[in-house]
Design a protein around this motif. Sequence first.
Motif, PDB file in Angstrom:
ATOM      1  N   PHE A 310       0.828  -1.208   0.000  1.00 20.37           N
ATOM      2  CA  PHE A 310       0.000   0.000   0.000  1.00 20.37           C
ATOM      3  C   PHE A 310       0.861   1.256   0.000  1.00 20.37           C
ATOM      4  CE2 PHE A 310      -3.204  -3.000   1.521  1.00 20.37           C
ATOM      5  CZ  PHE A 310      -4.339  -2.567   0.844  1.00 20.37           C
ATOM      6  N   ILE A 311       1.910   1.249   0.825  1.00 15.30           N
ATOM      7  CA  ILE A 311       2.798   2.416   0.876  1.00 15.30           C
ATOM      8  C   ILE A 311       3.445   2.643  -0.482  1.00 15.30           C
ATOM      9  CG2 ILE A 311       4.895   3.359   1.928  1.00 15.30           C
ATOM     10  CD1 ILE A 311       4.155   1.837   4.477  1.00 15.30           C
ATOM     11  N   GLU A 312       3.930   1.571  -1.095  1.00 16.12           N
ATOM     12  CA  GLU A 312       4.559   1.695  -2.402  1.00 16.12           C
ATOM     13  C   GLU A 312       3.556   2.176  -3.449  1.00 16.12           C
ATOM     14  OE1 GLU A 312       6.247  -2.125  -3.106  1.00 16.12           O
ATOM     15  OE2 GLU A 312       7.998  -1.763  -1.808  1.00 16.12           O
ATOM     16  N   GLN A 313       2.328   1.709  -3.345  1.00 22.87           N
ATOM     17  CA  GLN A 313       1.302   2.134  -4.292  1.00 22.87           C
ATOM     18  C   GLN A 313       1.083   3.645  -4.213  1.00 22.87           C
ATOM     19  OE1 GLN A 313      -2.673   0.864  -3.282  1.00 22.87           O
ATOM     20  NE2 GLN A 313      -3.315   0.793  -5.428  1.00 22.87           N
ATOM     21  N   TYR A 314       0.937   4.143  -3.002  1.00 24.09           N
ATOM     22  CA  TYR A 314       0.638   5.567  -2.841  1.00 24.09           C
ATOM     23  C   TYR A 314       1.855   6.451  -3.107  1.00 24.09           C
ATOM     24  CZ  TYR A 314      -3.961   4.407  -1.113  1.00 24.09           C
ATOM     25  OH  TYR A 314      -5.249   3.952  -1.025  1.00 24.09           O
ATOM     26  N   GLN A 315       3.049   5.961  -2.842  1.00 25.27           N
ATOM     27  CA  GLN A 315       4.219   6.792  -3.109  1.00 25.27           C
ATOM     28  C   GLN A 315       4.385   7.020  -4.604  1.00 25.27           C
ATOM     29  OE1 GLN A 315       7.215   4.343  -1.267  1.00 25.27           O
ATOM     30  NE2 GLN A 315       7.993   3.544  -3.203  1.00 25.27           N
ATOM     31  N   TRP A 316       4.053   6.012  -5.412  1.00 22.33           N
ATOM     32  CA  TRP A 316       4.184   6.195  -6.857  1.00 22.33           C
ATOM     33  C   TRP A 316       2.995   6.965  -7.440  1.00 22.33           C
ATOM     34  CZ3 TRP A 316       8.836   6.011  -6.973  1.00 22.33           C
ATOM     35  CH2 TRP A 316       9.601   4.954  -6.476  1.00 22.33           C
ATOM     36  N   ILE A 317       1.852   6.912  -6.767  1.00 22.20           N
ATOM     37  CA  ILE A 317       0.740   7.782  -7.182  1.00 22.20           C
ATOM     38  C   ILE A 317       1.128   9.236  -6.983  1.00 22.20           C
ATOM     39  CG2 ILE A 317      -1.612   8.508  -6.613  1.00 22.20           C
ATOM     40  CD1 ILE A 317      -2.211   5.616  -5.880  1.00 22.20           C
ATOM     41  N   ALA A 318       1.719   9.523  -5.824  1.00 29.19           N
ATOM     42  CA  ALA A 318       2.175  10.892  -5.538  1.00 29.19           C
ATOM     43  C   ALA A 318       3.252  11.313  -6.522  1.00 29.19           C
ATOM     44  CB  ALA A 318       2.697  10.976  -4.100  1.00 29.19           C
ATOM     45  N   ALA A 319       4.155  10.393  -6.853  1.00 29.58           N
ATOM     46  CA  ALA A 319       5.231  10.712  -7.792  1.00 29.58           C
ATOM     47  C   ALA A 319       4.672  11.033  -9.175  1.00 29.58           C
ATOM     48  CB  ALA A 319       6.207   9.544  -7.865  1.00 29.58           C
ATOM     49  N   ALA A 320       3.736  10.212  -9.624  1.00 24.16           N
ATOM     50  CA  ALA A 320       3.163  10.421 -10.953  1.00 24.16           C
ATOM     51  C   ALA A 320       2.408  11.743 -11.032  1.00 24.16           C
ATOM     52  CB  ALA A 320       2.234   9.259 -11.304  1.00 24.16           C
ATOM     53  N   ALA A 321       1.671  12.065  -9.969  1.00 22.95           N
ATOM     54  CA  ALA A 321       0.914  13.320  -9.962  1.00 22.95           C
ATOM     55  C   ALA A 321       1.846  14.518 -10.012  1.00 22.95           C
ATOM     56  CB  ALA A 321       0.028  13.380  -8.720  1.00 22.95           C
ATOM     57  N   ALA A 322       2.907  14.478  -9.239  1.00 24.89           N
ATOM     58  CA  ALA A 322       3.852  15.597  -9.206  1.00 24.89           C
ATOM     59  C   ALA A 322       4.654  15.688 -10.496  1.00 24.89           C
ATOM     60  CB  ALA A 322       4.789  15.437  -8.004  1.00 24.89           C
ATOM     61  N   PHE A 323       5.010  14.558 -11.078  1.00 25.08           N
ATOM     62  CA  PHE A 323       5.802  14.548 -12.298  1.00 25.08           C
ATOM     63  C   PHE A 323       4.996  15.075 -13.489  1.00 25.08           C
ATOM     64  CE2 PHE A 323       7.450  12.272 -16.088  1.00 25.08           C
ATOM     65  CZ  PHE A 323       8.732  12.793 -16.096  1.00 25.08           C
ATOM     66  N   GLY A 402       8.676  14.918  -8.496  1.00 20.70           N
ATOM     67  CA  GLY A 402       8.062  13.593  -8.465  1.00 20.70           C
ATOM     68  C   GLY A 402       8.735  12.657  -7.490  1.00 20.70           C
ATOM     69  N   VAL A 403      10.063  12.583  -7.563  1.00 21.78           N
ATOM     70  CA  VAL A 403      10.789  11.685  -6.666  1.00 21.78           C
ATOM     71  C   VAL A 403      10.670  12.166  -5.219  1.00 21.78           C
ATOM     72  CG1 VAL A 403      13.050  10.718  -6.093  1.00 21.78           C
ATOM     73  CG2 VAL A 403      12.377  10.975  -8.488  1.00 21.78           C
ATOM     74  N   SER A 404      10.725  13.488  -5.009  1.00 20.57           N
ATOM     75  CA  SER A 404      10.596  14.026  -3.653  1.00 20.57           C
ATOM     76  C   SER A 404       9.224  13.711  -3.071  1.00 20.57           C
ATOM     77  CB  SER A 404      10.824  15.542  -3.659  1.00 20.57           C
ATOM     78  OG  SER A 404      12.130  15.859  -4.065  1.00 20.57           O
ATOM     79  N   ALA A 405       8.177  13.858  -3.885  1.00 19.03           N
ATOM     80  CA  ALA A 405       6.826  13.552  -3.412  1.00 19.03           C
ATOM     81  C   ALA A 405       6.706  12.085  -3.030  1.00 19.03           C
ATOM     82  CB  ALA A 405       5.805  13.912  -4.479  1.00 19.03           C
TER      83      ALA A 405
END
Length: 477
Positions: A310-323, A402-405
């Motif tokens: 779940f954590i990995e899922q949301y971290q990449w959602i945040a990354a994609a949104a910011a990128f 993206g990576v920071s988010a």
Amino acid sequence: MKLQRPILVGGLGLSFFLWILDSWHDSMVPAGEFALLTALTVGGGLWLWRKNQPPLSQPLNDTIIDRVVVEQVIAQTQVIINQLAQEAANHPQLAILREKLAKLPLELNRKEISIAVTGGKSAGKSTVIKVIENTKNLPRMSVDFSETAPLFSVIGEDSDAIILSMIEKSDFVLFLTNGDLTDSEFQVLQRLKALKQPNLMVFNKQDQYQPSASATILQSLKQRIGADVVAIAASPVPVKVRKYQEDGSFQEWMEQPTPDIQQLTQQLGEIIGQRREQLICNTTNRQVLLLKAEAKNCLNGVRRDQATPFIEQYQWIAAAAAFANPVPALDILATAAITAQMVIDLGNIYQQKISLEQARQVAVTMASLILKLGLVELSTRAVTGILKTNIATFVAGGMVEGVSAAYLTRVAGLSLVVYFEQQEIAIAAGNVLDIDKLRQVLQTVFQQNQKIAVLEAFVKQGVKRLLPEVKAVEVIA
């Protein structure tokens, strides 16, 4: 990937709130740094002052746990083990945990008292046990005296750590010394105090000192550790006896004085006779707490395995949104809706009753703490430094954001996991989190993930996610 989680919609409404916090943050940093420096200075002075002061005594009654308390902890441990069986029926430690739990009531109902006799080399442990067992002043009940290997003398099989682990299993401890406390002896006593294990300091071989010197040592011991100190002479030094005859001649011989242990046997008699059940409860409670911690570690391990995806899922959602829509990292954090939904999912895993409103409050709290602790600037600076090693990835639009988010979302998720693992009961709807504890956890998790190797691996993974066409060898120079 489709997400049917309503909290993710409309999350940017928090950006204005976080922007205000950021403006406050800039003005609060100097004051915060000054406060930190002041706290460190004053705290250091207090630490040095307390270090040179004798510790407060801990009366025996303060170390005792009654039967009701032990039974409550046993019941709590049973709940944890049952929960483990429900969530991981085939867990390899489940049978062992159940077996240990079944033995605890038997331990609680035993009649025999175990007393460990410990101390450094030549403290007189064997002699003290022999003299005590031969006395008629102790109550007639089962008492098992056990002598430990000498402390502070052997490294290896009988190291101090092993000796202390054996001492911790006893109901009571007689700690023998032949003089004033050494630093090593003091450290052992501090550990016994931390474990709340009843003990009695025994100043043996007092007869080998002049009376004034013996009294001075005894007073010093009492000042250092409290009132529970007795002075004895388990094997007094033989004295020369001379008998004169009428004709002026005389005879000389060496005579062995009677052991002087009356004060020790008197206190032991009171302890064994009046506090037997309390001592057994105290020892059993230590065993229960160890088992409880072991069971909880097993359960937390199962839940952490479930939480990680779940954590990995949301971290990449945040990354994609910011990128995809690069804005300052602060505004990316404003999409705290991602964190809020993560709170819900993680709460479900850890059996925490978190309402929708609570999840939003937690997300805002996490964002606020991240800002106040300066983690946005630190993480952005670290990610930027690593990405600069490869110009192709660094210039990609939104890469840093993206990576920071993703990184900050991961830190938030891992912090929540650690926080939830420390909870005893479910958080009822309407309750608030312990902000001080959450702040401490967040700082610790962030520091653990600031290691350069961890950061480089994460940035490398983030770039591969956001720019799949970039080869791994090109990500980090």
